[in-house]
Design a protein around this motif. Sequence first.
Motif, PDB file in Angstrom:
ATOM      1  N   TRP A   2    -182.080 -45.842   1.643  1.00  0.00           N
ATOM      2  CA  TRP A   2    -183.078 -46.094   0.605  1.00  0.00           C
ATOM      3  C   TRP A   2    -184.405 -46.466   1.263  1.00  0.00           C
ATOM      4  O   TRP A   2    -184.444 -46.983   2.373  1.00  0.00           O
ATOM      5  CB  TRP A   2    -182.656 -47.260  -0.275  1.00  0.00           C
ATOM      6  N   CYS A  22    -178.720 -56.742  -0.508  1.00  0.00           N
ATOM      7  CA  CYS A  22    -177.990 -55.465  -0.485  1.00  0.00           C
ATOM      8  C   CYS A  22    -177.463 -55.110   0.897  1.00  0.00           C
ATOM      9  O   CYS A  22    -176.901 -54.015   1.080  1.00  0.00           O
ATOM     10  CB  CYS A  22    -178.901 -54.342  -0.960  1.00  0.00           C
ATOM     11  N   LEU A  26    -176.054 -51.413   1.032  1.00  0.00           N
ATOM     12  CA  LEU A  26    -177.076 -50.370   1.105  1.00  0.00           C
ATOM     13  C   LEU A  26    -177.880 -50.496   2.388  1.00  0.00           C
ATOM     14  O   LEU A  26    -178.133 -51.601   2.870  1.00  0.00           O
ATOM     15  CB  LEU A  26    -178.035 -50.470  -0.092  1.00  0.00           C
ATOM     16  N   THR A  61    -183.449 -41.786  -1.967  1.00  0.00           N
ATOM     17  CA  THR A  61    -183.626 -42.809  -2.994  1.00  0.00           C
ATOM     18  C   THR A  61    -184.840 -43.660  -2.638  1.00  0.00           C
ATOM     19  O   THR A  61    -184.927 -44.170  -1.514  1.00  0.00           O
ATOM     20  CB  THR A  61    -182.394 -43.725  -3.110  1.00  0.00           C
ATOM     21  N   SER A 100    -184.955 -46.400 -14.141  1.00  0.00           N
ATOM     22  CA  SER A 100    -184.610 -45.092 -13.579  1.00  0.00           C
ATOM     23  C   SER A 100    -185.687 -44.127 -14.035  1.00  0.00           C
ATOM     24  O   SER A 100    -185.751 -43.753 -15.207  1.00  0.00           O
ATOM     25  CB  SER A 100    -183.235 -44.640 -14.082  1.00  0.00           C
ATOM     26  N   GLY A 108    -179.032 -39.124  -9.053  1.00  0.00           N
ATOM     27  CA  GLY A 108    -178.240 -40.349  -9.198  1.00  0.00           C
ATOM     28  C   GLY A 108    -179.043 -41.592  -9.510  1.00  0.00           C
ATOM     29  O   GLY A 108    -178.543 -42.708  -9.353  1.00  0.00           O
ATOM     30  N   GLU A 111    -177.324 -44.120 -12.046  1.00  0.00           N
ATOM     31  CA  GLU A 111    -176.219 -44.888 -11.478  1.00  0.00           C
ATOM     32  C   GLU A 111    -176.722 -45.871 -10.429  1.00  0.00           C
ATOM     33  O   GLU A 111    -176.247 -47.019 -10.339  1.00  0.00           O
ATOM     34  CB  GLU A 111    -175.195 -43.934 -10.858  1.00  0.00           C
ATOM     35  N   LYS A 112    -177.710 -45.464  -9.636  1.00  0.00           N
ATOM     36  CA  LYS A 112    -178.251 -46.340  -8.602  1.00  0.00           C
ATOM     37  C   LYS A 112    -178.985 -47.525  -9.210  1.00  0.00           C
ATOM     38  O   LYS A 112    -178.934 -48.634  -8.669  1.00  0.00           O
ATOM     39  CB  LYS A 112    -179.168 -45.539  -7.673  1.00  0.00           C
ATOM     40  N   VAL A 115    -176.260 -49.927 -10.201  1.00  0.00           N
ATOM     41  CA  VAL A 115    -175.663 -50.578  -9.024  1.00  0.00           C
ATOM     42  C   VAL A 115    -176.585 -51.664  -8.484  1.00  0.00           C
ATOM     43  O   VAL A 115    -176.156 -52.806  -8.222  1.00  0.00           O
ATOM     44  CB  VAL A 115    -175.363 -49.531  -7.923  1.00  0.00           C
ATOM     45  N   LEU A 116    -177.870 -51.330  -8.308  1.00  0.00           N
ATOM     46  CA  LEU A 116    -178.826 -52.298  -7.777  1.00  0.00           C
ATOM     47  C   LEU A 116    -178.998 -53.480  -8.732  1.00  0.00           C
ATOM     48  O   LEU A 116    -179.062 -54.640  -8.300  1.00  0.00           O
ATOM     49  CB  LEU A 116    -180.173 -51.627  -7.519  1.00  0.00           C
TER      50      LEU A 116
END
Length: 352
Positions: A2, A22, A26, A61, A100, A108, A111-112, A115-116
Amino acid sequence: MWAIVTVTKNGVSKAIQVKEMCDSELSIDIYTIEKYKCEGVLAPTQDLKELILQVYSKYKTILFIMASGIVVRMIAPLIQSKIVDPAVLVMDDKGENIISLLSGHVGGANEKAKVLAKIISARPIITTSSDVNNKIAVDTFAMRHKLFITDFTSAKEVTALIINEEKVCIINNSGININKECLCENLTIDDYENYKNYEGAIIISQKSNFDIKIPYVHLVPQDIILGIGCRKNTKTRDIIEFINTTMKQIQLHIKSIRALSTVDVKQYEIGILETKEHFGVDLDIIYRDEIALHQNKFKQSSFVMKTIGVGNVSEPCGYISSREGTCLLNRTVNNGITLSIWKEKEEVHVNE
C-alpha cells in the motif's frame, strides 16, 4: 504493498499511526511533500501533482489522507479503467472515515476499506449499489472465484439486473466450486437448458460461442496449465502460434491459461519467457529431480533422457503444476515444440 499519500502535518502523523497499527497485516509506504518529510516518510518532490503521478502507477492500493475533492481532481487525468486502476481510498486526518473512491470491486477498494476500518476502528464508506443492497456484482463474483471477465460491458449489464431484483442464473459449465455466500434470492445456480426462465445469466465456461437469447456475461476459469518444452532458440512466434492453434482445436478460451510449466534447464529460454509475457501468465519451473519422480507415468524419449537427464518435459511439468490435475491433451509435438494441456485440480475451501 500500500501507499499512503498526505500533505499535512496532521496527515503525516495519522499515516505513521496507521502504518504502526497495520504493521502485522499490511505493508505500507508513506509519501508526503518535502515540507513534512520525517523519519520513515518518503518525500520525492514538493509538487503534489508530481507525487501522485509517481505513486499512482506503482501501487495497487493508495490511501489518501486529505480532502476527497483534492484527490478527485488530482487523479482524474490518470484514471484508465477498472481493469488497471489501483484501489483508491480516502481518509480524513482524524481517521474517522475511510471512503472507497475508485476500483471498489476489481481493485478491491471496498473490501480494503472495510479491512482497514476494522484495524483502526474507523467507519468504511461504501457507495456501490451492489454492496449497500447486499447483492454481488459480477466483477466481485469473478474476482472471488478467479475468473476472467470477457466483456465488462456485459458484466455491468448483468450486475444491473442482479441489483434490480431481476432473476439471474449462474450456468456453471466448468464445475468450479461456487461460494454459496455469493448467491441470493434472485441469483441462483441452474442448468443451461433452463436459461429462458431468467432475465440474465452468468456463464462460467472455458468454451465460447453460446446460443443464448438473454443478456449474459461469460466468465472464464483460469485454471489451465500448459506443459511446454522446446529446442534451444525456438522462435517466440512459433511457440505462440502453436499454442493458439492447439487451444482453438480443443475449443479452450485462450484466457483460461493460468501458467506455462517447463523444466529448470529451460527457465531462461527466451522463446518461453517471451511467450509467458505475451499471454500475461505465470511461468512454473519444475526441477528435474521432481520430474524424475513422475516421469514413469508418461511415455519417455531416450534422446531427451540423454540430453537433460529426464525422459519427458511437457507432460510431467503440466501434471505437477496442475497439482496432478486432468490431462486435456497429451504431449503433442510441432517444429521442436512439445505441448500438453492440463486442468488444475481445484483447491478445496472450507465453508463453500
